[in-house]
Motif scaffolding. Structure first.
Motif, PDB file in Angstrom:
ATOM      1  N   LEU A  32      14.372  24.275  16.823  1.00  0.00           N
ATOM      2  CA  LEU A  32      15.479  25.243  16.803  1.00  0.00           C
ATOM      3  C   LEU A  32      16.468  24.921  15.693  1.00  0.00           C
ATOM      4  O   LEU A  32      17.044  25.826  15.079  1.00  0.00           O
ATOM      5  CB  LEU A  32      16.189  25.246  18.164  1.00  0.00           C
ATOM      6  N   TRP A  33      16.669  23.647  15.438  1.00  0.00           N
ATOM      7  CA  TRP A  33      17.519  23.232  14.327  1.00  0.00           C
ATOM      8  C   TRP A  33      16.939  23.763  13.017  1.00  0.00           C
ATOM      9  O   TRP A  33      17.655  24.275  12.143  1.00  0.00           O
ATOM     10  CB  TRP A  33      17.603  21.712  14.302  1.00  0.00           C
ATOM     11  N   GLY A  34      15.610  23.655  12.892  1.00  0.00           N
ATOM     12  CA  GLY A  34      14.959  24.169  11.699  1.00  0.00           C
ATOM     13  C   GLY A  34      15.083  25.678  11.573  1.00  0.00           C
ATOM     14  O   GLY A  34      15.279  26.212  10.470  1.00  0.00           O
ATOM     15  N   ILE A  35      14.981  26.396  12.692  1.00  0.00           N
ATOM     16  CA  ILE A  35      15.130  27.854  12.674  1.00  0.00           C
ATOM     17  C   ILE A  35      16.549  28.239  12.248  1.00  0.00           C
ATOM     18  O   ILE A  35      16.754  29.235  11.546  1.00  0.00           O
ATOM     19  CB  ILE A  35      14.811  28.444  14.056  1.00  0.00           C
ATOM     20  N   LEU A  36      17.537  27.446  12.676  1.00  0.00           N
ATOM     21  CA  LEU A  36      18.918  27.692  12.254  1.00  0.00           C
ATOM     22  C   LEU A  36      19.027  27.613  10.735  1.00  0.00           C
ATOM     23  O   LEU A  36      19.625  28.487  10.094  1.00  0.00           O
ATOM     24  CB  LEU A  36      19.854  26.672  12.911  1.00  0.00           C
ATOM     25  N   HIS A  37      18.424  26.562  10.126  1.00  0.00           N
ATOM     26  CA  HIS A  37      18.404  26.448   8.666  1.00  0.00           C
ATOM     27  C   HIS A  37      17.795  27.704   8.055  1.00  0.00           C
ATOM     28  O   HIS A  37      18.339  28.290   7.114  1.00  0.00           O
ATOM     29  CB  HIS A  37      17.532  25.260   8.231  1.00  0.00           C
ATOM     30  N   PHE A  38      16.652  28.077   8.597  1.00  0.00           N
ATOM     31  CA  PHE A  38      15.853  29.175   8.055  1.00  0.00           C
ATOM     32  C   PHE A  38      16.630  30.490   8.075  1.00  0.00           C
ATOM     33  O   PHE A  38      16.699  31.219   7.077  1.00  0.00           O
ATOM     34  CB  PHE A  38      14.569  29.294   8.877  1.00  0.00           C
ATOM     35  N   LEU A  39      17.255  30.802   9.212  1.00  0.00           N
ATOM     36  CA  LEU A  39      17.973  32.069   9.361  1.00  0.00           C
ATOM     37  C   LEU A  39      19.219  32.114   8.477  1.00  0.00           C
ATOM     38  O   LEU A  39      19.528  33.147   7.876  1.00  0.00           O
ATOM     39  CB  LEU A  39      18.356  32.283  10.827  1.00  0.00           C
ATOM     40  N   LEU A  40      19.948  31.012   8.407  1.00  0.00           N
ATOM     41  CA  LEU A  40      21.142  30.978   7.566  1.00  0.00           C
ATOM     42  C   LEU A  40      20.783  31.186   6.098  1.00  0.00           C
ATOM     43  O   LEU A  40      21.527  31.848   5.361  1.00  0.00           O
ATOM     44  CB  LEU A  40      21.879  29.651   7.751  1.00  0.00           C
ATOM     45  N   HIS A  41      19.640  30.635   5.699  1.00  0.00           N
ATOM     46  CA  HIS A  41      19.211  30.813   4.318  1.00  0.00           C
ATOM     47  C   HIS A  41      18.857  32.278   4.047  1.00  0.00           C
ATOM     48  O   HIS A  41      19.230  32.827   3.002  1.00  0.00           O
ATOM     49  CB  HIS A  41      18.005  29.926   4.026  1.00  0.00           C
ATOM     50  N   ILE A  42      18.146  32.905   4.976  1.00  0.00           N
ATOM     51  CA  ILE A  42      17.766  34.304   4.809  1.00  0.00           C
ATOM     52  C   ILE A  42      19.000  35.207   4.778  1.00  0.00           C
ATOM     53  O   ILE A  42      19.080  36.149   3.984  1.00  0.00           O
ATOM     54  CB  ILE A  42      16.818  34.741   5.950  1.00  0.00           C
ATOM     55  N   LEU A  43      19.974  34.904   5.635  1.00  0.00           N
ATOM     56  CA  LEU A  43      21.189  35.718   5.717  1.00  0.00           C
ATOM     57  C   LEU A  43      22.202  35.356   4.632  1.00  0.00           C
ATOM     58  O   LEU A  43      23.285  35.949   4.586  1.00  0.00           O
ATOM     59  CB  LEU A  43      21.832  35.543   7.099  1.00  0.00           C
ATOM     60  N   ASP A  44      21.855  34.364   3.808  1.00  0.00           N
ATOM     61  CA  ASP A  44      22.721  33.927   2.715  1.00  0.00           C
ATOM     62  C   ASP A  44      24.069  33.442   3.236  1.00  0.00           C
ATOM     63  O   ASP A  44      25.125  33.744   2.675  1.00  0.00           O
ATOM     64  CB  ASP A  44      22.927  35.056   1.701  1.00  0.00           C
ATOM     65  N   LEU A  45      24.008  32.676   4.321  1.00  0.00           N
ATOM     66  CA  LEU A  45      25.204  32.080   4.905  1.00  0.00           C
ATOM     67  C   LEU A  45      25.184  30.576   4.670  1.00  0.00           C
ATOM     68  O   LEU A  45      24.124  29.952   4.665  1.00  0.00           O
ATOM     69  CB  LEU A  45      25.265  32.367   6.414  1.00  0.00           C
ATOM     70  N   GLU A  46      26.345  30.006   4.486  1.00  0.00           N
ATOM     71  CA  GLU A  46      26.428  28.576   4.203  1.00  0.00           C
ATOM     72  C   GLU A  46      26.107  27.769   5.452  1.00  0.00           C
ATOM     73  O   GLU A  46      26.629  28.022   6.536  1.00  0.00           O
ATOM     74  CB  GLU A  46      27.820  28.217   3.700  1.00  0.00           C
ATOM     75  N   TYR A  47      25.262  26.797   5.276  1.00  0.00           N
ATOM     76  CA  TYR A  47      24.897  25.926   6.399  1.00  0.00           C
ATOM     77  C   TYR A  47      26.048  24.956   6.699  1.00  0.00           C
ATOM     78  O   TYR A  47      26.579  24.319   5.782  1.00  0.00           O
ATOM     79  CB  TYR A  47      23.632  25.139   6.050  1.00  0.00           C
TER      80      TYR A  47
END
Length: 314
Positions: A32-47
């Motif tokens: 789930l931590w990895g999915i958080l990275h993935f979604l933030l990158h797609i949405l162009d949001l800062e991690y």
């Protein structure tokens, strides 16, 4: 110490099931931590690295892992690269698959099936070559353990062949080329090969005791152990691993008709250990990675179960 504590303290079926549940929940957390990275990158949001990082090193930049110059995001997790994430997901997928196949579940069949699919998807999204190798090993396990008929297994081979043909076509080939073929000559593949050559050189300089634990990062199980620990340490390690796995294999053969539940425990955990070991063969020993010792400890703990003690094994 982790392995010894688990092997000695997990001495009942309840403790084993609880340990497996927490083990699988740990995998869910990492995925789930990895999915958080993935979604933030797609949405162009800062991690939010200031809040969700556990490392101040270079590995902490794993959450921005991409392919093709930033075009395709990769799932990585817990401040490590994707190849370390799949070291967790693949053994867990093996355990969940065996449970699902033999209709034994820690919660429910639907939950097992959902979590199994979720981890497979995360492994694919990691785009790790090591992860794809692990999924191929899972497919081989399916061929030898699945309940479907011979015809169904043959059909699955044709499906796999079609999938390879699809990956070989455009645009999938571009991604596949960067993930697999180019690695043998440039990028991480070239770097990994270089570590093996350096490991061989160091082993030849200090063959008996090695250069010291953790002194060399080598992406090959055998070269890493012999260069770091020398002939004495590496031989002892391989002998220990072989004895543990082989003795468990002999037990599986003898208990298959005596205890279905114990057979499922042994088969799932043994296959998970073997799968992780094979991943290490092509990528380097993960003896500093906790999951390796947890799986070995769980395998050794099975002899402490009351159900095992009731069965006379000669």
């Amino acid at each position: 110490m982790t392995m010894i504590c688990i092997a000695s303290c997990v001495n009942s079926e309840k403790k084993l099931i609880d340990s497996l549940r927490y083990f699988l929940l740990g995998g869910a957390f990492a995925a789930l931590w990895g999915i958080l990275h993935f979604l933030l990158h797609i949405l162009d949001l800062e991690y939010p690295a200031f809040l969700f990082n556990n490392s101040i090193g270079v590995a902490a930049l794993g959450y921005v892992s991409t392919l093709l110059d930033g075009t395709i995001p990769r799932v990585s997790s817990v401040a490590t690269e994707p190849s370390y994430l799949v070291r967790s997901t693949i053994p867990m997928i093996v355990i969940l698959y065996i449970f699902w196949n033999f209709r034994f579940h820690l919660t429910s069949r639907a939950a097992t099936y959902f979590y199994l699919i979720f981890l497979v998807v995360v492994t694919i999204l990691s785009t790790s070559t090591l992860g794809f190798f692990g999924l191929f090993m899972l497919y081989l396990i399916f061929l030898f353990t699945a309940r479907p008929s011979f015809i169904a297994k043959v059909l699955s081979i044709f499906v796999l062949a079609f999938a390879f043909m699809l990956l070989y076509s455009e645009p999938f080939y571009i991604v596949l080329n960067e993930l697999v073929f180019e690695k043998f000559t440039i990028g991480s593949g070239g770097d990994r090969l270089n570590t093996v050559l350096i490991g061989v050189e160091n082993f030849l300089e200090s063959p008996f005791l090695g250069v010291g634990p953790g002194m060399l990062t080598v992406h090959d199980l055998f070269v890493k152990m012999y260069s770091n620990f020398g002939l004495f340490g590496a031989t002892f390690y391989f002998a220990f691993i072989f004895f543990t796995l082989y003795s468990s294999y002999k037990i599986i053969i003898k208990i298959k008709l005596k205890s279905r539940k114990l057979y499922i425990f042994y088969l799932s955990i043994l296959l998970a250990n073997i799968t992780l070991l094979l991943l290490d063969v092509v990528s380097g020993m993960s003896y500093t990675y906790g999951i390796f010792w947890v799986l070995l400890g769980l395998l050794m703990s099975l002899k402490n179960l009351d159900e095992y003690k009731k069965i006379k094994i000669v």
